[in-house]
Design an enzyme around this catalytic site. Structure first.
Site, mmCIF file in Angstrom:
data_model
loop_
_atom_site.group_PDB
_atom_site.id
_atom_site.type_symbol
_atom_site.label_atom_id
_atom_site.label_comp_id
_atom_site.label_asym_id
_atom_site.label_seq_id
_atom_site.Cartn_x
_atom_site.Cartn_y
_atom_site.Cartn_z
ATOM 1 N N SER A 196 43.000 34.040 55.941
ATOM 2 C CA SER A 196 42.802 32.676 55.473
ATOM 3 C C SER A 196 42.121 31.835 56.564
ATOM 4 O O SER A 196 40.995 32.145 56.942
ATOM 5 C CB SER A 196 44.156 32.091 55.043
ATOM 6 N N ASP A 224 43.275 36.536 44.497
ATOM 7 C CA ASP A 224 43.187 35.248 45.203
ATOM 8 C C ASP A 224 42.501 34.210 44.316
ATOM 9 O O ASP A 224 41.392 34.417 43.840
ATOM 10 C CB ASP A 224 42.403 35.458 46.503
ATOM 11 N N HIS A 280 46.602 34.912 46.997
ATOM 12 C CA HIS A 280 46.368 34.541 48.393
ATOM 13 C C HIS A 280 47.614 34.727 49.248
ATOM 14 O O HIS A 280 47.542 35.213 50.379
ATOM 15 C CB HIS A 280 45.880 33.097 48.485
#
Lengths: 354, 354
Positions: free
Chosen positions: B145, B299, B328
């Protein structure tokens, strides 16, 4: 006390009729003493009264988007052939809603408005069609998003009255994810101190909350690819912020917070399995309508696979995926390739004997 | 004045070192007079100093999740072979952050904290590695991320120092959609009246905002299918609300609002094309590292296709999709099938000569 909101007038919604269906007792308790439905009709009911099409509306939407984009002699929803009745949902701001509840409804105004369920709308619509128009059978029931919820509710609750059904971008049983998404929309509004527990005196006092609500729609309403491709540029907006400021934010800030909350609560709890003790397969098994299930390919919160799972439980059904990079808000029919797909599917469905 | 927050202590984050790298001048202006980085290391730096792996952290995350789930003799990130340095990002609450800025940093505490960019973190990390550890070359840079954003920044900014790169679930250029999503997270916090323009005296005063922020994560952080399949039931939670109340909400409400906002601002603006006048292809063209791009299949906001588009611009790269219905937040490594995939890809990457 009810409040004035100039958005909910013919200036913004064209012509429509206000029809009282009398007292409506609600599934969750309480009642609407004088339930008034806003109705826009197109075409003429034939003598055998078998050419009626019912359209129900989505969250924040009214009959007007259907008039503007979906209905016309060039569309499957053709007033030359069908008598098309678009009924604005309770809480839409045009039908009886928190902000306009007055007169006989003065006791349920604003924060006092009772909880309304999808089933209440469908019961109200059935009464309207039967008592006001003398319609006992529908050639088609359709609607997008919450309109799809109502379409499913019709097909499950009144299977003998629904010959064809076309739920678009919505499910028969709302998902947990959708419930959570809707909760964030609700909280964006209620967290605004101007909301004052629902007792604001103008929607202007809740502008910040309504704007936050609009921006959450920006995240979930379109697809990631919509933003990536800068589709808004083709609509004349320079960048993301211009699109939000010029489209989504003014769209929602014109609306009434309590009305949106009424619809949001209803949306969260749409579930045809309420008729069958929680058994979704049994509920969908009641459907006899020829059904086309129409998800939108890029929908982020009514995803295709959720439609696929439900369609598999409906006897006489087909899955017809509508391709649109706009995602859920493809329903606005901004993409020129959207309506031709809708028309093709609805036309084929209407041409199928049922 | 800085404030105490018991979450940002070894009790919750295990052992780590606090290393000052001195004054850090920031890309957007201003500076951190005494930039302190929280660092957790694993394994031993070899004599040739060529076995170092750098891990950078994600929004709300610290080295501790890497210690708990990603690093160990049974993993590709094996301390028996590698000297693994996990550096907590600026604003993480452990490194210099709004809530803990005091002493030499007293002038930038709380709402006075300057804007920090991904590039500032990478510059700080490079200085730390060089001056504190004598490391000039990295066998691997990885992170998830915002850690992927930092990984890309490293590979573009210091191509000669990065032999391998493995960005996980994050992009080199943040998208408009991601910017908008992050804005809703920011607004969930700042709309809480207890936030008081960033001058609250305890994160408890911003609990409502932090909870709303957590619930927006619930919508976007997992996948629709995660909720559909009730994956949380396998984690011991009875329903959606129990999962939110028992996991996501306490996770975020323990944190500092200003720290989260510092990271959110940074996340929104991650963009390696800042090095090349906005030309993303030119920026990614600078990467010489052997690169595995690892999106997570479900995601919702760093979708696979965004990774695919960037991977196509990196010379010596491969796309390796990690399947995980968690979406995610699969990064939390809750799914037992997550780490075996990460390990397989990282091991193969580490075994590739570079």
């Amino acid at each position: 006390m009810s409040i004035e909101n100039p958005f909910y007038t013919p200036e913004f919604h064209g012509e429509y009729d206000l029809v009282s269906i009398g007292r409506l007792d609600l599934e969750d308790g309480g009642s609407i003493p004088d339930c008034v439905l806003a109705v826009a009709t197109f075409g003429t009911l034939n003598e055998s009264k078998d050419n009626a099409v019912l359209v129900s509306t989505w969250y924040s939407g009214t009959h007007q988007i259907w008039r503007d984009a979906y209905i016309g002699s060039e569309h499957a929803l053709n007033p030359d052939r069908y008598f098309i009745v678009v009924v604005d949902q309770i809480g839409s701001g045009l039908s009886t809603s928190p902000h306009n509840a007055s007169g006989a409804n003065a006791g349920i105004t604003m924060s006092a408005f009772p909880h309304v369920r999808i089933g209440d709308d469908v019961v109200a619509q059935e009464r309207l069609l039967r008592e006001h128009f003398g319609i006992e059978s529908l050639a088609l029931v359709t609607g997008g998003s919450m309109g799809a919820q109502q379409t499913y509710e019709w097909a499950v609750r009144f299977p003998d009255k629904v010959r064809r059904a076309a739920p678009i971008a919505g499910t028969a049983q709302n998902t947990d994810h959708d419930f959570l998404f809707t909760r964030t929309l609700i909280e964006a509004i209620t967290s605004d101190s101007g909301f004052a527990g629902g007792e604001y005196t103008s929607n202007d006092q809740v502008q910040h909350g309504l704007e936050r609500h609009a921006r959450i729609w920006g995240v979930m309403g379109f697809s990631t690819e919509f933003w990536k491709l800068r589709v808004y540029a083709g609509l004349g907006f320079e960048d993301m912020d211009a699109f939000l400021a010029g489209f989504l934010q003014p769209y929602f800030t014109a609306m009434d917070p309590n009305d949106l909350l009424c619809m949001a609560w209803k949306w969260q709890r749409g579930d045809v399995a309420r008729h069958t003790g929680g058994d979704l397969a049994a509920a969908l098994g009641r459907i006899t309508a020829k059904t086309f299930v129409l998800p939108i390919s890029e929908d982020m919160f009514f995803p295709v696979r959720d439609h696929t799972a439900e369609q598999a439980l409906i006897k006489n059904s087909e899955l017809r995926v509508v391709d649109d990079v706009l995602g859920h808000l493809g329903l606005f029919s901004v993409n020129p390739e959207f309506m031709p797909q809708i028309d093709r599917h609805l036309q084929e469905l209407l041409d199928t004997p049922a």
